[in-house]
Motif scaffolding. Structure first.
Motif, PDB file in Angstrom:
ATOM      1  N   GLU A 192       0.822  -1.207   0.000  1.00 55.63           N
ATOM      2  CA  GLU A 192       0.000   0.000   0.000  1.00 55.63           C
ATOM      3  C   GLU A 192       0.862   1.265   0.000  1.00 55.63           C
ATOM      4  N   ILE A 193       1.778   1.302  -0.949  1.00 56.68           N
ATOM      5  CA  ILE A 193       2.667   2.456  -1.064  1.00 56.68           C
ATOM      6  C   ILE A 193       1.963   3.578  -1.813  1.00 56.68           C
ATOM      7  N   GLN A 194       1.822   4.717  -1.174  1.00 56.02           N
ATOM      8  CA  GLN A 194       1.170   5.880  -1.765  1.00 56.02           C
ATOM      9  C   GLN A 194       2.163   6.964  -2.159  1.00 56.02           C
ATOM     10  N   GLY A 195       3.316   6.961  -1.542  1.00 60.21           N
ATOM     11  CA  GLY A 195       4.332   7.959  -1.837  1.00 60.21           C
ATOM     12  C   GLY A 195       5.696   7.424  -1.478  1.00 60.21           C
ATOM     13  N   THR A 196       6.732   8.018  -2.075  1.00 56.72           N
ATOM     14  CA  THR A 196       8.083   7.569  -1.790  1.00 56.72           C
ATOM     15  C   THR A 196       8.967   8.771  -1.465  1.00 56.72           C
ATOM     16  N   PRO A 197       9.991   8.593  -0.633  1.00 62.25           N
ATOM     17  CA  PRO A 197      10.316   7.346   0.050  1.00 62.25           C
ATOM     18  C   PRO A 197       9.348   7.059   1.198  1.00 62.25           C
ATOM     19  N   THR A 198       9.112   5.791   1.441  1.00 62.14           N
ATOM     20  CA  THR A 198       8.353   5.356   2.609  1.00 62.14           C
ATOM     21  C   THR A 198       9.314   4.584   3.501  1.00 62.14           C
ATOM     22  N   VAL A 199       9.279   4.877   4.802  1.00 63.15           N
ATOM     23  CA  VAL A 199      10.223   4.274   5.740  1.00 63.15           C
ATOM     24  C   VAL A 199       9.469   3.585   6.872  1.00 63.15           C
ATOM     25  N   GLU A 200       9.932   2.394   7.216  1.00 65.61           N
ATOM     26  CA  GLU A 200       9.419   1.663   8.380  1.00 65.61           C
ATOM     27  C   GLU A 200      10.579   1.300   9.285  1.00 65.61           C
ATOM     28  N   ILE A 201      10.361   1.422  10.573  1.00 69.77           N
ATOM     29  CA  ILE A 201      11.353   1.010  11.560  1.00 69.77           C
ATOM     30  C   ILE A 201      10.724  -0.057  12.438  1.00 69.77           C
ATOM     31  N   ASP A 202      11.301  -1.236  12.387  1.00 72.27           N
ATOM     32  CA  ASP A 202      10.762  -2.393  13.112  1.00 72.27           C
ATOM     33  C   ASP A 202       9.269  -2.581  12.819  1.00 72.27           C
ATOM     34  N   GLY A 203       8.916  -2.433  11.569  1.00 78.64           N
ATOM     35  CA  GLY A 203       7.544  -2.680  11.127  1.00 78.64           C
ATOM     36  C   GLY A 203       6.604  -1.501  11.284  1.00 78.64           C
ATOM     37  N   GLU A 204       7.065  -0.422  11.903  1.00 73.44           N
ATOM     38  CA  GLU A 204       6.216   0.761  12.106  1.00 73.44           C
ATOM     39  C   GLU A 204       6.498   1.790  11.015  1.00 73.44           C
ATOM     40  N   ARG A 205       5.478   2.151  10.274  1.00 72.24           N
ATOM     41  CA  ARG A 205       5.639   3.161   9.234  1.00 72.24           C
ATOM     42  C   ARG A 205       5.691   4.533   9.894  1.00 72.24           C
ATOM     43  N   ILE A 206       6.718   5.298   9.555  1.00 70.52           N
ATOM     44  CA  ILE A 206       6.896   6.586  10.223  1.00 70.52           C
ATOM     45  C   ILE A 206       6.692   7.738   9.235  1.00 70.52           C
ATOM     46  N   GLU A 207       6.321   8.868   9.779  1.00 75.22           N
ATOM     47  CA  GLU A 207       6.111  10.056   8.965  1.00 75.22           C
ATOM     48  C   GLU A 207       7.456  10.587   8.471  1.00 75.22           C
ATOM     49  N   ASN A 208       7.446  11.160   7.263  1.00 76.05           N
ATOM     50  CA  ASN A 208       8.687  11.703   6.706  1.00 76.05           C
ATOM     51  C   ASN A 208       9.293  12.770   7.610  1.00 76.05           C
ATOM     52  N   SER A 209       8.437  13.505   8.303  1.00 78.57           N
ATOM     53  CA  SER A 209       8.940  14.568   9.182  1.00 78.57           C
ATOM     54  C   SER A 209       9.700  14.008  10.381  1.00 78.57           C
ATOM     55  N   GLN A 210       9.525  12.717  10.656  1.00 76.41           N
ATOM     56  CA  GLN A 210      10.177  12.088  11.799  1.00 76.41           C
ATOM     57  C   GLN A 210      11.425  11.301  11.413  1.00 76.41           C
ATOM     58  N   ALA A 212      14.446  12.099  10.171  1.00 76.25           N
ATOM     59  CA  ALA A 212      15.736  12.602  10.660  1.00 76.25           C
ATOM     60  C   ALA A 212      15.912  12.309  12.145  1.00 76.25           C
ATOM     61  N   THR A 213      14.874  12.557  12.928  1.00 79.48           N
ATOM     62  CA  THR A 213      14.965  12.332  14.373  1.00 79.48           C
ATOM     63  C   THR A 213      15.169  10.867  14.696  1.00 79.48           C
ATOM     64  N   ARG A 214      14.380  10.014  14.060  1.00 90.29           N
ATOM     65  CA  ARG A 214      14.469   8.588  14.350  1.00 90.29           C
ATOM     66  C   ARG A 214      15.810   8.003  13.887  1.00 90.29           C
ATOM     67  N   PHE A 215      16.295   8.434  12.739  1.00 97.85           N
ATOM     68  CA  PHE A 215      17.582   7.947  12.256  1.00 97.85           C
ATOM     69  C   PHE A 215      18.718   8.417  13.156  1.00 97.85           C
ATOM     70  N   ALA A 216      18.605   9.635  13.658  1.00 95.38           N
ATOM     71  CA  ALA A 216      19.633  10.145  14.555  1.00 95.38           C
ATOM     72  C   ALA A 216      19.713   9.302  15.824  1.00 95.38           C
ATOM     73  N   GLU A 217      18.550   8.867  16.313  1.00 96.23           N
ATOM     74  CA  GLU A 217      18.520   8.020  17.505  1.00 96.23           C
ATOM     75  C   GLU A 217      19.153   6.667  17.238  1.00 96.23           C
ATOM     76  N   ILE A 218      18.949   6.141  16.048  1.00 91.14           N
ATOM     77  CA  ILE A 218      19.432   4.801  15.715  1.00 91.14           C
ATOM     78  C   ILE A 218      20.873   4.797  15.224  1.00 91.14           C
ATOM     79  N   LEU A 219      21.188   5.781  14.366  1.00 86.70           N
ATOM     80  CA  LEU A 219      22.498   5.794  13.720  1.00 86.70           C
ATOM     81  C   LEU A 219      23.525   6.637  14.447  1.00 86.70           C
ATOM     82  N   GLY A 220      23.040   7.517  15.329  1.00 82.78           N
ATOM     83  CA  GLY A 220      23.938   8.379  16.103  1.00 82.78           C
ATOM     84  C   GLY A 220      24.397   9.594  15.327  1.00 82.78           C
TER      85      GLY A 220
END
Length: 220
Positions: A192-210, A212-220
């Motif tokens: 059910e892809i409506q737009g790209t890029p689409t990102v999921e973290i551990d199965g949770e689809r996250i908003e594009n606005s989030q 950068a924040t989520r990647f910073a937490e994971i990737l440092g």
């Protein structure tokens, strides 16, 4: 004489009826076959790095799973790869994450009827099936040579040439045949892809606005 004529007429009518029934059965079978073909998920790629059910092309063995769904005609996907692709791939190589790449297609309408998004996405699976070790490099090469929207995109020959450049020359026939095009369509629809890029973290689809924040937490 009249009785004989009547008998002949009846047999003729019966023959016509049988022929009509046969034609209708054949047509009905053809319609069912074509419908099944249209709705078929297509051939799934067989590769050690591909989950045939989810379409994920996986790298790394980290506990955190990051899934990205990208269209090779999408300029924002190109920006996404410029911003995060290197970090994600390095983290996967270090087994800090599991990176699941999903080539999909929603932008064929921007490639002047050449179906570039579908063809490019399908070509990645051709490389994954033929030369798994070259897949990530091929993925990167496609974005490095990303065509602009509203252009024909890359031809199959150009896709095959890029595949050969990364050591997957054996993928040429698969690319030319469009072996995984239907698989791309089914995966795009099933996720059910409506737009790209689409990102999921551990199965949770996250908003594009989030992202950068989520990647910073994971990737440092």
């Amino acid at each position: 004489m009249a009785a004989a004529a009547k008998s002949n007429t009846n047999w003729f009518a019966i023959g016509i009826s049988i022929a009509v029934v046969v034609v209708l059965v054949v047509l009905g079978g053809l319609v069912v076959f074509l419908n099944n073909q249209a709705s078929s998920p297509g051939t799934a790629p067989s590769s050690a790095i591909v989950n045939e059910e989810t379409g994920a092309i996986s790298f790394g063995e980290g506990e955190t799973e990051i899934d990205t769904y990208v269209d090779f005609m999408c300029p924002i996907c190109g920006d996404f790869e410029d911003a995060y692709g290197g970090q994600l791939q390095e983290a996967a190589a270090a087994d800090e994450i599991t990176l699941n790449l999903h080539p999909i297609s929603i932008l064929d309408r921007y490639s002047q009827n050449t179906e570039f998004s579908t063809r490019a996405a399908a070509s990645v699976y051709c490389v994954a099936a033929e030369a798994p070790e070259a897949t990530l490099e091929y993925f990167n090469v496609l974005f490095e040579n990303q065509p602009a929207e509203n252009t024909p995109g890359l031809s199959d020959d150009e896709l095959a040439d890029f595949a050969a450049q990364v050591g997957a020359e054996g993928a040429a026939d698969c690319i030319a045949d469009g072996t995984y095009k239907r698989y791309i369509t089914s995966q795009t629809n099933s996720h059910e892809i409506q737009g790209t890029p689409t990102v999921e973290i551990d199965g949770e689809r996250i908003e594009n606005s989030q992202i950068a924040t989520r990647f910073a937490e994971i990737l440092g």
